[in-house]
Scaffold this motif. Structure first.
Motif, PDB file in Angstrom:
ATOM      1  N   SER A 150       0.848  -1.184   0.000  1.00 48.31           N
ATOM      2  CA  SER A 150       0.000   0.000   0.000  1.00 48.31           C
ATOM      3  C   SER A 150       0.884   1.234   0.000  1.00 48.31           C
ATOM      4  O   SER A 150       1.925   1.261   0.664  1.00 48.31           O
ATOM      5  N   TYR A 151       0.457   2.247  -0.749  1.00 49.41           N
ATOM      6  CA  TYR A 151       1.225   3.483  -0.884  1.00 49.41           C
ATOM      7  C   TYR A 151       0.296   4.646  -0.527  1.00 49.41           C
ATOM      8  O   TYR A 151      -0.229   5.335  -1.399  1.00 49.41           O
ATOM      9  N   ASP A 152       0.079   4.801   0.753  1.00 51.72           N
ATOM     10  CA  ASP A 152      -0.926   5.681   1.318  1.00 51.72           C
ATOM     11  C   ASP A 152      -0.730   7.117   0.816  1.00 51.72           C
ATOM     12  O   ASP A 152       0.306   7.742   1.064  1.00 51.72           O
ATOM     13  N   THR A 153      -1.732   7.637   0.127  1.00 51.12           N
ATOM     14  CA  THR A 153      -1.628   8.991  -0.425  1.00 51.12           C
ATOM     15  C   THR A 153      -1.727  10.075   0.647  1.00 51.12           C
ATOM     16  O   THR A 153      -1.644  11.262   0.327  1.00 51.12           O
ATOM     17  N   ASN A 154      -1.897   9.682   1.913  1.00 53.54           N
ATOM     18  CA  ASN A 154      -1.865  10.650   3.009  1.00 53.54           C
ATOM     19  C   ASN A 154      -0.489  10.730   3.673  1.00 53.54           C
ATOM     20  O   ASN A 154      -0.261  11.606   4.506  1.00 53.54           O
ATOM     21  N   GLU A 155       0.402   9.820   3.293  1.00 53.48           N
ATOM     22  CA  GLU A 155       1.767   9.839   3.826  1.00 53.48           C
ATOM     23  C   GLU A 155       2.630  10.682   2.901  1.00 53.48           C
ATOM     24  O   GLU A 155       3.137  10.205   1.877  1.00 53.48           O
ATOM     25  N   LEU A 156       2.808  11.962   3.239  1.00 51.16           N
ATOM     26  CA  LEU A 156       3.430  12.916   2.336  1.00 51.16           C
ATOM     27  C   LEU A 156       4.651  13.581   2.970  1.00 51.16           C
ATOM     28  O   LEU A 156       4.642  13.913   4.157  1.00 51.16           O
ATOM     29  N   GLY A 157       5.676  13.803   2.154  1.00 47.88           N
ATOM     30  CA  GLY A 157       6.801  14.619   2.569  1.00 47.88           C
ATOM     31  C   GLY A 157       6.365  16.065   2.735  1.00 47.88           C
ATOM     32  O   GLY A 157       5.329  16.495   2.221  1.00 47.88           O
ATOM     33  N   ARG A 158       7.168  16.850   3.418  1.00 48.49           N
ATOM     34  CA  ARG A 158       6.740  18.200   3.808  1.00 48.49           C
ATOM     35  C   ARG A 158       6.607  19.149   2.626  1.00 48.49           C
ATOM     36  O   ARG A 158       5.956  20.179   2.735  1.00 48.49           O
ATOM     37  N   GLU A 159       7.209  18.840   1.472  1.00 45.95           N
ATOM     38  CA  GLU A 159       7.108  19.714   0.298  1.00 45.95           C
ATOM     39  C   GLU A 159       5.990  19.289  -0.650  1.00 45.95           C
ATOM     40  O   GLU A 159       5.844  19.853  -1.726  1.00 45.95           O
ATOM     41  N   LEU A 160       5.196  18.296  -0.255  1.00 46.62           N
ATOM     42  CA  LEU A 160       4.151  17.758  -1.122  1.00 46.62           C
ATOM     43  C   LEU A 160       2.788  18.015  -0.500  1.00 46.62           C
ATOM     44  O   LEU A 160       2.556  17.704   0.676  1.00 46.62           O
ATOM     45  N   GLU A 161       1.879  18.606  -1.290  1.00 48.28           N
ATOM     46  CA  GLU A 161       0.543  18.943  -0.796  1.00 48.28           C
ATOM     47  C   GLU A 161      -0.424  17.784  -0.968  1.00 48.28           C
ATOM     48  O   GLU A 161      -1.165  17.428  -0.060  1.00 48.28           O
ATOM     49  N   ARG A 162      -0.443  17.180  -2.160  1.00 46.46           N
ATOM     50  CA  ARG A 162      -1.379  16.096  -2.470  1.00 46.46           C
ATOM     51  C   ARG A 162      -0.753  15.161  -3.496  1.00 46.46           C
ATOM     52  O   ARG A 162       0.181  15.531  -4.209  1.00 46.46           O
ATOM     53  N   VAL A 163      -1.345  13.952  -3.590  1.00 49.04           N
ATOM     54  CA  VAL A 163      -0.947  12.977  -4.598  1.00 49.04           C
ATOM     55  C   VAL A 163      -2.204  12.435  -5.261  1.00 49.04           C
ATOM     56  O   VAL A 163      -3.232  12.213  -4.601  1.00 49.04           O
ATOM     57  N   ASN A 164      -2.129  12.241  -6.565  1.00 51.44           N
ATOM     58  CA  ASN A 164      -3.259  11.705  -7.301  1.00 51.44           C
ATOM     59  C   ASN A 164      -3.615  10.315  -6.798  1.00 51.44           C
ATOM     60  O   ASN A 164      -2.746   9.441  -6.695  1.00 51.44           O
ATOM     61  N   ALA A 165      -4.891  10.101  -6.507  1.00 55.19           N
ATOM     62  CA  ALA A 165      -5.341   8.845  -5.899  1.00 55.19           C
ATOM     63  C   ALA A 165      -6.058   7.931  -6.879  1.00 55.19           C
ATOM     64  O   ALA A 165      -6.698   6.964  -6.446  1.00 55.19           O
ATOM     65  N   VAL A 166      -5.963   8.215  -8.188  1.00 54.91           N
ATOM     66  CA  VAL A 166      -6.684   7.369  -9.150  1.00 54.91           C
ATOM     67  C   VAL A 166      -5.753   6.619 -10.088  1.00 54.91           C
ATOM     68  O   VAL A 166      -6.205   5.702 -10.788  1.00 54.91           O
ATOM     69  N   GLU A 167      -4.463   6.964 -10.116  1.00 57.59           N
ATOM     70  CA  GLU A 167      -3.568   6.306 -11.064  1.00 57.59           C
ATOM     71  C   GLU A 167      -2.123   6.434 -10.604  1.00 57.59           C
ATOM     72  O   GLU A 167      -1.784   7.308  -9.795  1.00 57.59           O
ATOM     73  N   PHE A 168      -1.272   5.557 -11.129  1.00 57.48           N
ATOM     74  CA  PHE A 168       0.164   5.638 -10.876  1.00 57.48           C
ATOM     75  C   PHE A 168       0.894   4.790 -11.904  1.00 57.48           C
ATOM     76  O   PHE A 168       0.283   4.035 -12.675  1.00 57.48           O
ATOM     77  N   TRP A 169       2.212   4.936 -11.925  1.00 61.92           N
ATOM     78  CA  TRP A 169       3.073   4.154 -12.804  1.00 61.92           C
ATOM     79  C   TRP A 169       4.119   3.440 -11.949  1.00 61.92           C
ATOM     80  O   TRP A 169       4.525   3.940 -10.897  1.00 61.92           O
ATOM     81  N   LYS A 170       4.576   2.300 -12.427  1.00 61.70           N
ATOM     82  CA  LYS A 170       5.722   1.618 -11.835  1.00 61.70           C
ATOM     83  C   LYS A 170       6.845   1.659 -12.863  1.00 61.70           C
ATOM     84  O   LYS A 170       6.709   1.110 -13.964  1.00 61.70           O
ATOM     85  N   LEU A 171       7.937   2.329 -12.526  1.00 60.78           N
ATOM     86  CA  LEU A 171       9.071   2.495 -13.433  1.00 60.78           C
ATOM     87  C   LEU A 171      10.326   2.012 -12.729  1.00 60.78           C
ATOM     88  O   LEU A 171      10.632   2.447 -11.618  1.00 60.78           O
ATOM     89  N   GLU A 172      11.054   1.120 -13.405  1.00 64.28           N
ATOM     90  CA  GLU A 172      12.266   0.551 -12.825  1.00 64.28           C
ATOM     91  C   GLU A 172      13.458   0.856 -13.722  1.00 64.28           C
ATOM     92  O   GLU A 172      13.439   0.574 -14.920  1.00 64.28           O
ATOM     93  N   SER A 173      14.485   1.433 -13.138  1.00 62.07           N
ATOM     94  CA  SER A 173      15.762   1.674 -13.806  1.00 62.07           C
ATOM     95  C   SER A 173      16.758   2.133 -12.752  1.00 62.07           C
ATOM     96  O   SER A 173      16.393   2.863 -11.833  1.00 62.07           O
ATOM     97  N   ASP A 174      18.019   1.703 -12.882  1.00 62.68           N
ATOM     98  CA  ASP A 174      19.022   2.122 -11.911  1.00 62.68           C
ATOM     99  C   ASP A 174      19.873   3.283 -12.410  1.00 62.68           C
ATOM    100  O   ASP A 174      20.882   3.628 -11.791  1.00 62.68           O
ATOM    101  N   VAL A 175      19.463   3.906 -13.525  1.00 59.21           N
ATOM    102  CA  VAL A 175      20.191   5.029 -14.102  1.00 59.21           C
ATOM    103  C   VAL A 175      19.371   6.301 -13.920  1.00 59.21           C
ATOM    104  O   VAL A 175      18.162   6.322 -14.201  1.00 59.21           O
TER     105      VAL A 175
END
Length: 389
Positions: A186-211
């Motif tokens: 779970s990636y709770d959209t209420n768990e936010l860093g201090r510079e972030l106001e909100r996060v979109n709660a209807v979609e997301f992407w999973k992107l993997e790369s070490d560069v």
């Protein structure tokens, strides 16, 4: 001999079309200029990796690829109305031609993916009805546009890495990140860093790369960005930090469009530092977004040779000959760039890109344009509608 073997393989595929699957236990090969058409499922249990011709998947019913050995095809053509379902990955060494239907991979199994190999792996024909609904991957590439989405929309991600990446992978999820249906965790959209106001709660992407890389990420009306903010300049990339176990503000170097449709270009980040990424809203606009961005008119371009709107004409540029014009599609893919623009755009791309074919006109639709008037130090943006009628 090559031509004869190609014919034999074609008959093999057609002859098996009435059965439940074509079972490969060895000795199959597509020679140069050969074609193997799959009108039935493929079960691959042996190496199938010295192919030079075309492997085509065709039909109205859904087809399936399964087995224990990942096949490697040179050219691939997809024309399966109800989709090509992968229970086993596919490696593509050259071109994938999307004609009809999605390539579907299980989103809860990220070890099954459609893989565009090396610098030669590319595709054409992507769209809302023709994409990878699941995981797409690349090997040994630096810049790539992942043609990913869900069952309804293409939601492509443009990856621009600082150097060649040995492996990268991407998928799109139209799901609530706080309670995803396809992923464990779970990636709770209420768990936010201090510079972030909100996060979109209807979609997301999973992107993997070490560069380290920058990406272009788009939104559309289904993204509901108007619920998050009334100012596009506050839209940023957000990522769920593996270290801090929360959403963090990853910023944006530019934002183009409006709340209904647009895209952002991110600041550099390392995708593997974050479990998933999405669209968020910053509490404080970052410096690159502090500059004023003005709007020009929306334009209509119809390069049909009738002398009316055949080219993109921006009257304001007559006051600023020292300018830079860029045009993007609705996924944030740059298709045209011209310094000192003088009415040259007629629907033909001029940017080197593995997806866009420069010798063909762009598809009809809505595009974004940005204008930087260097001598006036002004930035503008707007929309244009391109049609061939």
């Amino acid at each position: 001999m090559q031509k004869l073997l190609s014919i034999v393989l074609m008959f093999l595929a057609v002859g098996m079309s009435a059965q439940t699957a074509l079972y490969n236990s060895g000795n199959l090969r597509i020679h140069e200029n050969g074609t193997l058409g799959f009108h039935t499922d493929l079960i691959n249990e042996a190496p199938f990796d010295t192919n030079l011709g075309l492997a085509g998947f065709y039909g109205t019913d859904a087809l399936r690829v399964s087995g224990s050995v990942v096949p490697l095809f040179h050219d691939v053509e997809i024309m399966v109305e109800n989709g090509l379902n992968l229970n086993l990955g596919i490696d593509n060494a050259n071109n994938t031609n999307f004609i009809l239907g999605d390539i579907n991979t299980p989103k809860n199994l990220n070890d099954i993916y459609y893989n565009f190999l090396d610098s030669d792996g590319f595709y054409i024909g992507e769209g809302d009805l023709t994409k990878v609904n699941g995981f797409a991957a690349i090997a040994n590439q630096q810049n790539f546009v992942f043609p990913v989405g869900d069952g309804t929309f293409l939601r492509a991600v443009t990856l621009s890495s600082e150097r060649t990446t040995l492996f990268a992978k991407c998928a799109y999820f139209f799901e609530d990140p706080s309670a995803p249906l396809s992923l464990n965790g779970s990636y709770d959209t209420n768990e936010l860093g201090r510079e972030l106001e909100r996060v979109n709660a209807v979609e997301f992407w999973k992107l993997e790369s070490d560069v380290a890389a920058t990406i272009n990420l788009s939104w559309n009306t289904r993204s509901n960005m108007g619920i998050l903010t009334d100012d596009t300049n506050t839209i940023v990339l957000a990522g769920w930090s593996k270290t801090n176990i929360r959403w963090e503000n990853l910023g944006a170097s530019s934002v183009v469009g409006d709340l209904e449709e647009g895209f952002l270009t991110s600041l550099p980040f390392v995708p593997n530092d974050y479990d998933i990424i999405g669209l968020g809203v910053s509490k404080i606009p970052f410096e690159p977004l502090a500059k004023e961005v003005l709007s020009l008119d929306n334009y209509f371009v119809s390069p049909n040779g009738d002398g009316i709107n055949d080219f993109l004409f921006i009257p304001e540029l007559e006051e600023s000959p020292n300018n830079l014009v860029r045009i993007y599609d609705r996924y944030g893919l740059k298709v045209f760039e011209k310094p000192n623009y003088r009415d040259e755009f007629s629907g033909i791309p001029n940017v080197d890109n593995l997806v866009v074919q420069k010798d063909q006109g762009l598809p009809a639709g809505v595009y974004f344009y940005t204008v930087f008037m260097k001598d006036l130090n002004l930035n503008y943006q707007g929309f244009l509608y391109l049609t061939n009628k």
